[in-house]
Design an enzyme around this catalytic site. Structure first.
Site, short mmCIF file in Angstrom:
data_model
loop_
_atom_site.label_atom_id
_atom_site.label_comp_id
_atom_site.label_asym_id
_atom_site.label_seq_id
_atom_site.Cartn_x
_atom_site.Cartn_y
_atom_site.Cartn_z
CB ILE A 108 -0.93 0.00 1.23
CG1 ILE A 108 -1.81 -1.24 1.23
CG2 ILE A 108 -1.79 1.27 1.22
CD1 ILE A 108 -2.74 -1.36 2.44
N PRO A 109 1.09 1.86 -1.16
CG PRO A 109 0.84 2.70 -3.31
CD PRO A 109 0.27 1.70 -2.35
CB CYS A 110 1.80 5.23 2.79
SG CYS A 110 2.99 4.12 3.54
CG HIS A 111 6.59 4.70 -1.02
ND1 HIS A 111 5.84 3.53 -0.91
CD2 HIS A 111 7.06 4.73 -2.30
CE1 HIS A 111 5.88 2.88 -2.07
NE2 HIS A 111 6.60 3.59 -2.92
NE ARG A 112 4.27 3.99 -5.70
CZ ARG A 112 3.76 2.82 -6.05
NH1 ARG A 112 2.45 2.67 -6.23
NH2 ARG A 112 4.55 1.78 -6.24
#
Length: 172
Positions: free
Chosen positions: A134-138
């Protein structure tokens, strides 16, 4: 009972936790196996046992491929049941942010109820138990600065660099 797989990656030791429903947590790379174990104990509200499964192995392989730059998407089943209804809604929107793209907290807020939810969105993004997949870094600040990251800003920079998006950020 939840199962955990702790493994070494080129970026450090990692952990993946699964429930009967799917992958429930990922521990971002750390310097030691013990650091992963400590974080798992800290974040766990139920017993976790070491184990192997087809799903844990698939998650491990996909994470290793991602960190090697050869994978951009994940297809392991996820268990988001630990989150509130609002958190799960935010996490589902995060799943729509493609590899190599950045979005703002405001962008997420507009998709879960409106701009007044930006702070709540930030909290939900920070509570994401399955980073990378779940790409929260984006997710970055509206002014194209880094924003926050539960895994620390050096790790966020490293992930964005891997995806080729670090250069898109402002220099504030």
């Amino acid at each position: 009972m939840r199962q955990v797989l702790i493994f070494h990656s080129p970026w450090g030791w990692m952990g993946v936790v699964e429930s009967s429903r799917g992958i429930q947590a990922i521990v971002l790379p750390k310097r030691s196996k013990r650091a992963i174990e400590s974080e798992l104990i800290e974040q766990s509200n139920e017993p976790v046992q070491r184990g192997e499964s087809i799903r844990l192995d698939a998650a491990r392989r996909q994470l290793l491929d991602y960190l090697a730059g050869t994978r951009q998407t994940f297809d392991v089943p996820l268990d988001l049941s630990q989150g509130t209804a609002f958190q799960r809604q935010v996490w589902r929107v995060l799943l729509r942010v493609p590899y190599g793209k950045l979005r703002s907290y405001q962008w997420i807020a507009e998709r879960v109820g409106g701009p007044q939810y930006a702070r709540a969105v930030g909290n939900a993004v920070g509570a994401n138990p399955i980073p990378i997949v779940i790409p929260c870094h984006r997710i970055v600040a509206q002014d194209a600065t880094l924003g926050g990251f539960s895994g620390g800003l050096p790790m966020k920079r490293k992930l964005l660099s891997l995806e080729g998006t670090l250069s898109m950020l402002g220099s504030k």
